[in-house]
Scaffold this active site. Structure first.
Site, PDB file in Angstrom:
ATOM      1  CG  ASP A   1      -2.297   0.562   0.913  1.00  0.00           C
ATOM      2  OD1 ASP A   1      -2.391   1.799   0.847  1.00  0.00           O
ATOM      3  OD2 ASP A   1      -3.254  -0.212   0.750  1.00  0.00           O
TER       4      ASP A   1
ATOM      5  CG  HIS B   1      -5.460   3.508   1.161  1.00  0.00           C
ATOM      6  ND1 HIS B   1      -5.041   2.283   0.699  1.00  0.00           N
ATOM      7  CD2 HIS B   1      -6.714   3.683   0.671  1.00  0.00           C
ATOM      8  CE1 HIS B   1      -5.995   1.738  -0.036  1.00  0.00           C
ATOM      9  NE2 HIS B   1      -7.021   2.572  -0.080  1.00  0.00           N
TER      10      HIS B   1
ATOM     11  CB  SER C   1      -9.302   0.451  -0.745  1.00  0.00           C
ATOM     12  OG  SER C   1      -8.646   0.842  -1.914  1.00  0.00           O
TER      13      SER C   1
END
Length: 717
Positions: A172, A210, A455
């Site tokens: 990521d 994220h 995601s």
């Protein structure tokens, strides 16, 4: 003398057996039952087993609860009333449950004692994590979920499958490995920073949360008294910042110019983070919550495919690894080349549904078309497809992604630590009441309630895979896929196919609903084989006996130089058959297309198996719209149509490959086609210069030039 003798005998006998009686046991049930208090400890969502204490020296007894309605914090079940064994499961993070139980012999007065259950070490945010257990909570949004629409994790956890011993790699923008709810599950020294070469992949930008949010969905530590819980709360994590940006490259110098020009996402870094380095080769699961949505067809990256093939076949201990991949977030619109693309400006305003079809079909992204990526779509807290989720025939299963967290629940997970970093930063007007530092459960802003997208759905599935492998570490990568295909839940079974009008001639089925293929598997382009069911998958993993044999990838069977005309706006389309001799049990089907057409969104691409199963591998009215903005004077921008364009379908799983496979190409539109874009945004003085609606003229002269097909699977017995 005679009478006395008889009386004496009777008295003597009476002492032994009751002379003249009906042979009943007069001593039975003389004593009352006894019992004593019992105390046990319990953890949130983990089933506790125990035994109540009590007996009766001269009789059998029965155990029962005095007042079942007095049980407030969990569910207690007496599993054997004669022995007093019980189970207890709670969703509470802490507290004490005091329950009166009684021991009865059916004759005398019951004996009553207390069962005290001390609940400790829970996760305060667990009750808001609808994806783990949906109780119609709101997860800090303005609306609620629908009870039961979750990943059914609780049964798997309570049975002892927690992900322990399984390493999950998070590829990521980095992971804050020092986070309070992650650090104990992070392998010390196991992560890698692809920019600095250190073992700390924490992102450079304070706003970059994220990867940390993804990691929390997979493996937030369980039962530690703070935060929430991961799907696999005892799995191990390693992190890689493959999507990160080097801050030095904001102002490159002569010495680092070449490095900055190459960026972080090089093939060398792909290899380091995807199983071909000493840092990543121990992972059995790779989470890839990334991707792109192109507006023109691309071919696949063969070097990446070959690397992934090697990892899935020869991963840890020869059992292989699983790559779990996000389908995309472009059902309504998407971003490509720093511009937004949509069917019309009305979509941005929420006023147009593009005929009910996805603007980004997941097969438009070439990295989603190799079988080694297990592609995941997203569902929300009411059991529907998430509004943004890309879909397609290459979707394998659906996970939990939620909506945006404001009007409807998103995912509650870890955020960057402190209110100065991440998504939940201090803000006068936070997106939800949970964010911004004012909520008593999130005063330090270490957690987020707005994480969403495929995601988020992808790590929810990666976590379930970790549970499966912890229940049976001997499973191979294909075994796990088979378990998911067999146990995932068919949601929205009454969903109707999407029909569109073709030039007033006929209704055309542009995307089907659920189909049962010839091997008995249910499949749907929205959900693949369905929403994952952790408990069912773990249960099957423990008893799994199937032998899939050697993994086989067939050669391509190719038809070329066809030059078959594609009739304009005709539901009959054009078809071509490809005869396949190899007889494999199918685990996936890939095709490559060569089609000339100057308005690709007009085309529907359908594949039909010898058994008669239909799979719409490319839906019409999609976002392949670059032809409308391309510079026709630039040879590099000319898009003639599909050129060796790959696509994947999982709809034929378990069927036999031998026989005639039919490709059908249908042009569904002879009228106007337009889309909205911000492509090639203007100058700094006029940034919206090219914010416009673009028309693509109709092309009535399409040609099916050729196509190829190959199969992944194993030899048929």
């Amino acid at each position: 003398m005679y009478k006395k003798t008889i009386l004496s005998i009777c008295i003597t006998t009476a002492i032994l057996a009751g002379c003249g009686s009906d042979n009943s046991d007069t001593k039975k049930n003389i004593l009352s039952p006894t019992s004593s208090d019992v105390t046990v400890s319990a953890k949130q969502s983990v089933t506790v087993t125990g035994t109540l204490t009590g007996n009766d020296e001269d009789s059998d007894v029965t155990f029962s609860i005095v007042d079942p309605d007095s049980i407030k914090l969990g569910k207690l079940l007496i599993t054997d009333a004669a022995k007093g064994t019980f189970t207890y499961t709670t969703s509470a993070s802490e507290g004490a449950e005091v329950i009166d139980f009684k021991v009865s012999d059916g004759v005398n007065k019951d004996s009553v004692s207390e069962l005290t259950i001390n609940i400790d070490g829970g996760d305060p945010l667990y009750t808001q994590q609808w994806h783990l257990k949906n109780t119609a909570q709101n997860s800090f949004s303005l609306s609620r979920g629908l009870t039961g629409n979750d990943l059914n994790v609780e049964g798997a956890i309570s049975s002892g499958a927690t992900g322990k011993g399984i390493i999950v790699a998070v590829i990521d923008n980095g992971v804050e490995i020092s986070h309070e709810d992650l650090k104990n599950n992070v392998i010390v020294g196991g992560s890698y920073n692809l920019i600095t070469g250190t073992n700390d992949p924490t992102p450079f930008a304070d706003s970059a949360a994220h990867g940390t949010e993804v990691s929390g969905i997979i493996a937030s530590e369980g039962w530690n008294g703070f935060g929430g819980r991961g799907v696999a709360p005892e799995a191990s994590l390693i992190g890689f910042n493959f999507l990160d940006q080097d801050p030095l490259c904001a102002h490159p110098t002569l010495s680092n110019f070449l490095t900055c020009a190459a960026g972080v996402q090089t093939f060398a870094n792909f290899a380091k983070s995807h199983g071909k380095s000493a840092f990543s080769d121990t992972a059995r699961v790779f989470n890839q919550s990334y991707g792109y949505s192109p507006t023109l067809p691309f071919t696949t990256e063969e070097d990446e495919n070959e690397l992934m093939l090697d990892v899935v076949k020869h991963g840890p201990d020869g059992k292989g690894a699983l790559f779990v991949k996000a389908a995309g977030n472009g059902f309504q619109y998407f971003k490509f080349q720093n511009a937004y693309w949509a069917p019309s400006i009305a979509v941005i305003k929420g006023e147009d549904n593009n005929h009910g079809l996805p603007f980004h079909n997941a097969n438009m992204s070439p990295d989603n078309t190799n079988l080694f990526n297990l592609v995941v779509s997203a569902t929300n807290a009411v059991g529907q497809l998430s509004s943004y989720s890309s879909v397609g025939s290459n979707v394998f299963v659906a996970g939990a992604g939620g909506e945006y967290g404001t009007d409807a629940p998103a995912m509650v997970t870890t955020d960057r630590m402190t209110c100065a970093k991440g998504s939940a930063t201090t803000n006068d007007r936070p997106s939800t009441g949970f964010m911004g530092g004012d909520h008593p459960l999130n005063e330090q802003c270490n957690y987020s309630s707005t994480m969403n997208g495929t995601s988020a759905a992808t790590p929810s599935v990666a976590g379930v895979i970790a549970l499966i492998l912890s229940a049976n570490p001997d499973l191979g990568w294909r075994d796990v896929r088979e378990i998911l295909a067999k146990t995932s839940v068919e949601i929205n079974p009454d969903q109707s196919p999407i029909m569109i009008d073709v030039a007033g001639k006929a209704d055309f089925e542009a995307m089907g609903a659920w189909v049962k293929n010839a091997a008995g598997y249910h499949f749907n382009n929205l959900y693949g084989f369905g929403r994952v069911d952790a408990t069912a998958a773990v249960n099957l993993a423990r008893t799994y006996k199937a032998d899939l044999g050697d993994y086989v990838i067939s050669d391509w069977t190719t038809k070329d130089k066809l030059d078959k005309a594609i009739p304009d706006a005709n539901p009959s389309g054009v078809t071509d058959a490809n005869s396949v001799l190899d007889n494999l049990v199918i685990e996936g089907v890939q095709i490559e297309l060569n089609i000339d057409h100057k308005r690709l969104p007009d085309l529907a691409i359908e594949l039909i198996s010898p058994s008669g199963t239909h799979s719409m591998v490319m839906t019409p009215y999609n976002g392949f719209t670059f032809q409308g903005v391309a510079d026709e004077t630039d040879p590099d921008e000319i898009v003639t149509g599909y050129v060796d364009t790959p696509m994947l379908s999982n709809a034929f799983y378990g069927e036999d490959s031998a026989g005639d496979w039919t490709l059908k190409v249908t042009d569904v539109n002879s009228g106007q086609y337009s889309f909205w874009t911000q492509y090639r945004v203007g100058t700094a003085q006029n940034p919206a210069a090219n914010d416009k609606v673009v028309d693509i003229p109709n092309d009535a002269n399409g040609l099916l030039k050729g196509w190829s097909i190959r199969f992944h699977g194993h030899a048929a017995s």
